[in-house]
Design an enzyme around this catalytic site. Structure first.
Site, PDB file in Angstrom:
ATOM      1  N   LYS A 131      23.312  -1.666 -40.117  1.00 25.43           N
ATOM      2  CA  LYS A 131      24.622  -1.510 -40.761  1.00 25.43           C
ATOM      3  C   LYS A 131      24.723  -0.141 -41.433  1.00 25.43           C
ATOM      4  CE  LYS A 131      26.361  -5.097 -42.704  1.00 25.43           C
ATOM      5  NZ  LYS A 131      26.495  -6.259 -43.595  1.00 25.43           N
ATOM      6  N   ARG A 142      25.798  -4.983 -49.789  1.00 29.32           N
ATOM      7  CA  ARG A 142      25.567  -5.712 -48.531  1.00 29.32           C
ATOM      8  C   ARG A 142      24.161  -5.450 -47.995  1.00 29.32           C
ATOM      9  NH1 ARG A 142      30.710  -6.581 -45.582  1.00 29.32           N
ATOM     10  NH2 ARG A 142      32.427  -5.730 -46.786  1.00 29.32           N
ATOM     11  N   GLY A 180      25.131 -13.003 -40.763  1.00 34.95           N
ATOM     12  CA  GLY A 180      25.262 -14.081 -41.732  1.00 34.95           C
ATOM     13  C   GLY A 180      23.968 -14.579 -42.328  1.00 34.95           C
ATOM     14  N   MET A 218      21.655 -12.892 -44.147  1.00 31.58           N
ATOM     15  CA  MET A 218      21.321 -12.377 -45.484  1.00 31.58           C
ATOM     16  C   MET A 218      22.606 -12.229 -46.303  1.00 31.58           C
ATOM     17  SD  MET A 218      18.261  -9.753 -44.499  1.00 31.58           S
ATOM     18  CE  MET A 218      19.225  -8.951 -43.248  1.00 31.58           C
ATOM     19  N   ARG A 275      28.550  -2.613 -34.932  1.00 29.06           N
ATOM     20  CA  ARG A 275      27.221  -2.931 -34.419  1.00 29.06           C
ATOM     21  C   ARG A 275      27.370  -3.399 -32.973  1.00 29.06           C
ATOM     22  NH1 ARG A 275      26.464  -8.273 -38.280  1.00 29.06           N
ATOM     23  NH2 ARG A 275      28.158  -9.511 -37.395  1.00 29.06           N
ATOM     24  N   HIS A 299      31.359 -18.094 -38.094  1.00 32.17           N
ATOM     25  CA  HIS A 299      29.901 -18.120 -38.034  1.00 32.17           C
ATOM     26  C   HIS A 299      29.406 -18.924 -36.845  1.00 32.17           C
ATOM     27  CE1 HIS A 299      25.912 -19.870 -39.026  1.00 32.17           C
ATOM     28  NE2 HIS A 299      25.672 -18.637 -39.426  1.00 32.17           N
ATOM     29  N   SER A 312      -2.096 -17.932  -2.054  1.00 33.40           N
ATOM     30  CA  SER A 312      -0.997 -18.246  -2.973  1.00 33.40           C
ATOM     31  C   SER A 312      -1.597 -18.997  -4.157  1.00 33.40           C
ATOM     32  CB  SER A 312       0.068 -19.105  -2.291  1.00 33.40           C
ATOM     33  OG  SER A 312       1.138 -19.356  -3.180  1.00 33.40           O
ATOM     34  N   CYS A 367       2.763 -19.683  -6.427  1.00 35.54           N
ATOM     35  CA  CYS A 367       3.769 -20.702  -6.117  1.00 35.54           C
ATOM     36  C   CYS A 367       3.847 -21.802  -7.169  1.00 35.54           C
ATOM     37  CB  CYS A 367       3.528 -21.313  -4.732  1.00 35.54           C
ATOM     38  SG  CYS A 367       1.924 -22.092  -4.549  1.00 35.54           S
ATOM     39  N   TYR A 397       4.368 -11.303  -4.113  1.00 34.34           N
ATOM     40  CA  TYR A 397       5.584 -12.086  -4.348  1.00 34.34           C
ATOM     41  C   TYR A 397       5.323 -13.198  -5.357  1.00 34.34           C
ATOM     42  CZ  TYR A 397       3.620 -15.737  -1.296  1.00 34.34           C
ATOM     43  OH  TYR A 397       2.818 -16.712  -0.750  1.00 34.34           O
TER      44      TYR A 397
END
Length: 881
Positions: A32, A101, A110, A112, A345, A461, A769, A836, A856
């Site tokens: 902020k 703030r 919300g 703090m 923000r 909120h 695999s 897998c 993969y």
């Protein structure tokens, strides 16, 4: 160097177009604070102020006091504000009021604390009234300050102030706070001060300086309040970061109908559309909007009520988004027609909006494709594939509110956040129902399937938090009449009690009584485009675990490049197939077994043929029979009797066979390749079905690519013997049909010994695999069916950090995999290696698979998009390092 030059700077000022900080200083100034400094540098009208750094917060928690220099630096900060405004802090004739703030380096909406209107007292309130010519405004600011200061600084329950306010409104016969006149507000202030004294045993403080330091301390203390700690746990935010504290000149949105306050997003945070999205209230202060106490208006209406201010705001919103190259969440106040920006923000948004905004910003050339990929997490994709209520559903809704966070959720009604957290952690599906949520409800919200509130708008909120968590949410359902003490709500004449099942649709805002059908959504255009970006960046291939043509088809829709695991045993449990399977198991000799297997052959052949058709041109890894035979036999007396009658055996003979096949530890028993070695005719039948299906498909122009995977190999001779069966059958069928099928034979690496002797197995296998479900079992000695009895204790006591069956154990299982890869590839450089187990769709596990060099991963169809994005993230992370 003098002592003065060595002093650490704890306070950074901003205002009048100059700022000592910037957006690059988030770690020091908090998100902020850094953005307030940045907006000032951009020439945007921001209330003057100063930021106390996050280092003060960490110092405070280490020493339980403030640094020695802080008081002087804050005093200089106040003087800077006084000089710039011409006002004086605590001077009734021309008072300076400020806001205090919090602001951590990452957004914690919300969680703090904030205190507004600080610096007001009895004398200042009268002076402010004389100065502004608006006594009602002055009294309104004072009563708000008492309430907020009492709650934030001294922990006076918010509800106690609200109860007094509601009582007075009822006495005066009014509905809104704005309908209370000057005398009403004088009375309200008296009552508020009594509430304050009742809980604190103190008179309300009259010294502005005392108020300021109490508020600064409260902001830093709020870093460790219950809701902030819970939020940090949920979002993996370190406790050591601390929060900054911003002190700013107050600007007032509650000075009359030429004043307003609001929240806006530069794009729609719910669906990602490029449109200004937000809400505002005339004659109000910021907490009125986010708290949901008054239902705000859509920001589009501000164009009619204050056209000049609206146009200015739109230009600011566009400027900020272009500057930050990211969707912005902004707070603003209009004081007597003049626009002030209080915050900007990066905006919280739904997973769907994340995808759309990221892709749109690539199209708009604001960001590159790599950045778009980084902005969407694999977990976001997981949320996107959560259930939705189908468009075809025509059931009658119980009520309708605002669609704050999309997706469908069903669960038991719960009214208390603690109860929701308790039940949710036990695996219950709950919908948290509240008049309005507050930051204190965060723990219950996080463990709920959905959230429903009676009050609040799209920036309340509940809405903001739910969107950030990807939880379906409906807010502002005003027909909802909640009775907390009675643990019920009434809605349009119907009573719904705690524990009753409801369904909410966060996409439409509708609420339904009972269970409503849901369906899994598909891939929408922007998601498809994002995943194509990912495909160009990732190195890992992504396959699917699929046993049916339907699953295979769905996986292809989701971008699978083949089947990494087709479990043949699942095909034996349907209809007449189980009868033939049971007949084979009960056979007394090889001839009887082959007779029964010949009945299974056409079923298997058809299954494989259908899958080859769907997977045309893609490899299909088919695992031969894996589970122990007793799993195919009944356990209930009635079913045993029916089996005996059907096979012409006596009940005693069937029971004797079941007993003979039973094992003390079946997971380590007669299963996998061991079955194929004992009964090679089983492997023979399966190989015959595979190659006959492949030949048939090939004749029809389908490119069939079978990969036969032998399970549970731990000794190279096991694979050698099974491969000989497969090769012999393949040769016979291809010679008979005159068609050449390209195929390969490999094994599933799922026991530790296979990893240790991988160099021997690799000389026979074309591919490995890793079956990490069983490899985890055999490495830890944990039964995945029984681990639930102690897993929570292990995690709570930090013996384990995660469930190893959900997130791959890199230290143990992972080291065995590395050994298997190293030895296997040394013996066979062309060896193809994949995974897998379901770990193949878990993001952290996919990242590990990328780092150790797998070819993969394979996972269930609905995790394929997750794996595609996770693989791209892994490639980008490697590139970054």
């Amino acid at each position: 160097m003098t002592a003065r030059t060595r002093r650490k700077k704890y306070v950074y000022a901003f205002g009048k177009g100059k700022a000592e900080g910037s957006a690059k200083m988030k770690n020091l100034l908090g998100g902020k604070g850094a953005n307030l400094h940045e907006m000032t540098r951009l020439g945007i009208n921001v209330p003057l102020g100063f930021t106390i750094t996050t280092e003060v917060c960490t110092y405070y928690y280490q020493k339980r006091r403030f640094p020695g220099d802080l008081k002087l630096q804050v005093k200089k900060g106040i003087r800077f504000l006084e000089k710039a405004t011409g006002k004086r802090f605590g001077d009734p004739s021309n008072p300076l009021l400020v806001s205090v703030r919090s602001g951590a380096r990452v957004s914690m909406p919300g969680m703090m604390d904030t205190v507004l209107n600080l610096g007001i007292n009895d004398e200042v309130a009268e002076g402010l009234a004389n100065l502004t010519g608006n006594r009602r405004f002055s009294l309104d600011a004072y009563r708000r300050f008492i309430q907020m200061f009492g709650n934030v600084v001294k922990n006076v329950p918010h509800e106690s102030f609200e109860a007094v306010l509601e009582e007075l409104k009822e006495e005066k016969g009014v509905h809104l706070d704005t309908e209370l006149d000057e005398k009403d507000l004088e009375e309200l202030i008296k009552r508020y001060r009594k509430v304050y004294k009742k809980y604190t045993d103190e008179e309300f403080p009259q010294s502005p300086e005392e108020q300021l330091w109490m508020a600064i301390k409260a902001v830093f203390e709020s870093w460790n309040n219950k809701r902030a700690i819970e939020y940090r746990k949920l979002h993996n935010i370190p406790d050591t970061w601390g929060t900054a504290c911003n002190v700013q000149v107050m600007v007032f949105g509650n000075m009359g109908n030429d004043s307003a306050t609001g929240v806006a997003f530069s794009r729609n945070p719910s669906n990602g559309e490029k449109e200004i999205f937000g809400e505002y209230l005339l004659n109000a202060q910021g907490e009125d909007v986010v708290a949901g106490i008054r239902t705000p208006k859509p920001i589009s209406e501000l164009r009619k009520e204050m056209p000049k201010a609206y146009d200015e705001l739109v230009n600011i919103f566009r400027k900020l988004e272009k500057h930050y190259k990211e969707m912005q969440d902004m707070e603003f106040t209009i004081e007597r027609g003049k626009v002030y920006m209080l915050q900007t923000r990066v905006g919280k948004r739904t997973p769907r909006a994340k995808v759309k905004i990221a892709v749109d910003m690539v199209r708009e050339r604001l960001i590159k494709k790599e950045e778009a990929i980084k902005r969407v997490s694999p977990e976001d994709i997981d949320h996107l594939l959560h259930p939705q209520i189908p468009d075809s559903f025509e059931g009658e809704a119980l009520a309708k509110g605002l669609p704050a966070s999309p997706g469908a959720a069903k669960g038991k009604v719960v009214f208390d956040a603690d109860r929701a957290a308790e039940l949710g952690s036990q695996g219950e599906s709950v919908i948290l129902v509240r008049v309005e949520t507050s930051p204190d409800d965060i723990h219950g919200m996080a463990r709920s399937k959905g959230i429903l509130t009676a009050r609040g708008g799209m920036t309340s909120h509940a809405a903001v938090v739910a969107r950030g968590m990807g939880i379906p949410c409906v807010v502002g359902c005003e027909s909802l009449n909640i009775n907390y003490s009675g643990e019920l709500f009434e809605i349009n004449g119907k009573v719904v009690k705690e524990g009753d099942l409801i369904t909410i649709d966060g996409t439409t805002g509708k609420v339904y009584l009972g269970d409503v059908p849901v369906e899994a959504p598909g891939i929408f255009p922007e998601l498809n485009e994002l995943l194509k970006f990912a495909d160009k960046i990732r190195k890992l291939g992504v396959r699917t675990n699929a046993d049916t043509p339907r699953d295979a088809r769905k996986a292809l829709e989701f971008g699978a490049e083949g089947i990494g695991l087709c479990r043949t045993e699942h095909m034996f449990f349907e209809g007449e197939r189980i009868y033939a399977m049971q007949e084979m198991i009960l056979a007394e000799n090889e001839e009887e077994r082959k007779k029964a297997l010949n009945k299974l052959l056409p079923f298997q052949r058809k299954d494989f043929y259908e899958i080859f058709k769907v997977m045309d041109g893609h490899p299909v890894t088919i695992r031969t029979l894996d589970p122990p035979l007793h799993e195919f036999l009944p356990k209930e007396e009635e079913s045993i009797k029916e089996l005996a009658e059907r096979t012409g055996k006596s009940i005693e003979e069937v029971k004797k066979k079941i007993e003979a096949l039973s094992e003390l530890n079946p997971m380590l028993g007669h299963r996998g390749c061991r079955l194929g070695i004992t009964y090679p005719e089983i492997t023979e039948m399966q190989a015959k079905a595979i190659f006959e299906a492949a030949v048939k498909a090939t004749k029809e122009g389908v490119k069939a690519i079978p990969e036969i995977m032998i399970p549970l190999v731990g000794i190279d001779k096991e694979l050698k013997m099974q491969k000989e069966v497969v090769d012999r059958v393949a040769k016979e069928i291809m010679e008979k049909e005159g068609i050449k099928i390209k195929y390969s034979v490999g094994t599933m690496i799922e026991i530790p010994r296979a990893c240790i002797v991988a160099h021997r197995i690799a000389k026979i296998a074309s591919f490995f695999s890793f079956g990490t479900n069983d490899l985890t079992q055999t490495t830890f000695g944990f039964s995945r069916d029984d681990i639930g009895k102690f897993l929570h204790d292990y995690i709570d006591r930090s013996i384990l950090s995660k469930d190893p069956f959900a997130v791959l154990d890199q230290e143990g299982v992972g080291e065995l995999m590395k050994t298997g890869i190293q030895k296997g590839r040394k013996a066979n450089p062309k060896l193809k290696i994949g995974i897998c187990g379901e770990h193949g769709g878990e993001p952290a596990s996919v990242d590990f698979c990328h780092r150790i060099g797998l070819d993969y991963v394979s996972c269930s169809p609905y995790r394929v998009p997750i794996a595609r994005l996770a693989a791209a993230h892994a490639a980008l992370e490697e590139k970054r390092k």
